[in-house]
Enzyme design. Sequence first.
Site, short mmCIF file in Angstrom:
data_model
loop_
_atom_site.label_atom_id
_atom_site.label_comp_id
_atom_site.label_asym_id
_atom_site.label_seq_id
_atom_site.Cartn_x
_atom_site.Cartn_y
_atom_site.Cartn_z
N HIS A 154 95.92 99.71 32.56
CA HIS A 154 95.88 99.25 31.02
C HIS A 154 95.92 97.81 32.52
O HIS A 154 95.99 97.74 33.58
CB HIS A 154 97.92 99.31 30.67
CG HIS A 154 98.23 98.38 29.88
ND1 HIS A 154 98.46 97.06 29.52
CD2 HIS A 154 98.34 98.91 28.32
CE1 HIS A 154 98.87 96.62 28.44
NE2 HIS A 154 98.71 97.64 27.59
N LYS B 165 105.76 100.04 26.98
CA LYS B 165 105.51 98.76 28.25
C LYS B 165 107.28 98.70 28.79
O LYS B 165 107.91 99.59 28.83
CB LYS B 165 105.28 97.09 27.50
CG LYS B 165 103.84 97.33 26.86
CD LYS B 165 103.61 96.13 26.73
CE LYS B 165 102.78 96.22 25.85
NZ LYS B 165 101.15 94.47 26.30
N GLU C 212 90.79 97.99 24.64
CA GLU C 212 91.56 96.58 24.64
C GLU C 212 91.50 95.32 25.72
O GLU C 212 91.14 94.73 26.42
CB GLU C 212 92.92 96.78 25.49
CG GLU C 212 93.57 98.41 25.24
CD GLU C 212 95.33 98.07 24.98
OE1 GLU C 212 95.26 98.43 24.57
OE2 GLU C 212 95.52 97.84 26.58
N SER D 86 97.26 93.25 19.27
CA SER D 86 98.02 92.71 18.59
C SER D 86 97.73 93.10 17.26
O SER D 86 97.97 93.14 15.77
CB SER D 86 97.47 91.93 18.25
OG SER D 86 97.77 91.17 19.92
N ASN E 34 102.44 101.93 22.59
CA ASN E 34 102.83 101.38 24.40
C ASN E 34 104.26 100.61 24.88
O ASN E 34 104.23 99.58 24.20
CB ASN E 34 101.62 100.84 24.71
CG ASN E 34 102.18 99.81 26.23
OD1 ASN E 34 103.40 101.27 26.99
ND2 ASN E 34 101.49 99.28 26.78
N GLU F 292 98.16 95.33 31.95
CA GLU F 292 98.83 94.63 32.69
C GLU F 292 99.00 95.11 33.89
O GLU F 292 99.46 94.38 34.71
CB GLU F 292 99.81 95.13 32.09
CG GLU F 292 100.24 94.08 30.38
CD GLU F 292 100.61 94.23 29.34
OE1 GLU F 292 102.30 95.33 29.86
OE2 GLU F 292 100.57 94.08 28.57
N GLY G 92 99.16 91.14 22.95
CA GLY G 92 100.42 90.26 23.14
C GLY G 92 100.36 89.07 22.74
O GLY G 92 101.63 88.06 22.54
#
Length: 249
Positions: free
Chosen positions: A96, A11, A168, A214, A9, A98, A174
């Site tokens: 996701h 992003k 996730e 991560s 991904n 985000e 991250g």
Amino acid sequence: MRVPFLAANWKMNMGRQAARELVQGLMETCAQVEGREMAICPPFHLLADIEKLVEGRPQVYLGAQDMYWQDSGAFTGEISAPMLLDVGCRVVIIGHSERRAMFGETDETCAKKVAAAVKHQLIPILCVGESLEEREQGLTEKVVTSQLHGALDGLEISDGRQLIIAYEPIWAIGTGKTDTPQAANETMQTLRQTLAQIFNEEIAQGVRLLYGGSVKPENIAGFMATSDIDGALVGGASLKPSFAQIVNY
Ligand code: PEP
């Protein structure tokens, strides 16, 4: 029975030149690996370039990071499943964290997007995961099962390969922190049981469950050694040539 699936991904990162160089390199270092599949999910403007670079490699899936549920029309700024298919996509990330946190994605919008993707034979990679606060309150199972029901109840699929789930934990995305393989695997087992309730046992056994948060070359093997983790969704570490080490774990 479930082929390992390692998904990148990117992003909102990468320009055309850097993307070409990275994908050309990955095609040399990891696309020939037997018995596993990989996906590259770049920003939309890179899809057409990367489609050419992965052509003729069925084990390399091109993917998008989001889509809208309508096929076409007055939806400025959106992209549809037929458009993604037109540019060679076979998978699409949906929900996701985000997008849930910053762009108003909800279980309801995820459900519409997942259904539209499946209708067009695009494989959704549906993302679920708990926040740090929810984790600390012992709510992980409750949160992820509710997210699965919210996005999948009423969906009709006949084969587990039509769907991928990425678990996730938000606090691991991250941040350099990871869940332990054992704890992540326990959550995966809960997810698989929930999938069996929503669909049936056979379909649940065929759905690939990815861990995300991560993942790096140094920790991928531990996750892949568990019973129910079938791959990874990788952010930061997928932007480097060493992503090949994750695919080749
Ligand atoms: C992600 O974006 O899905 C993700 C898991 O990111 P990272 O690997 O950087 O934690």
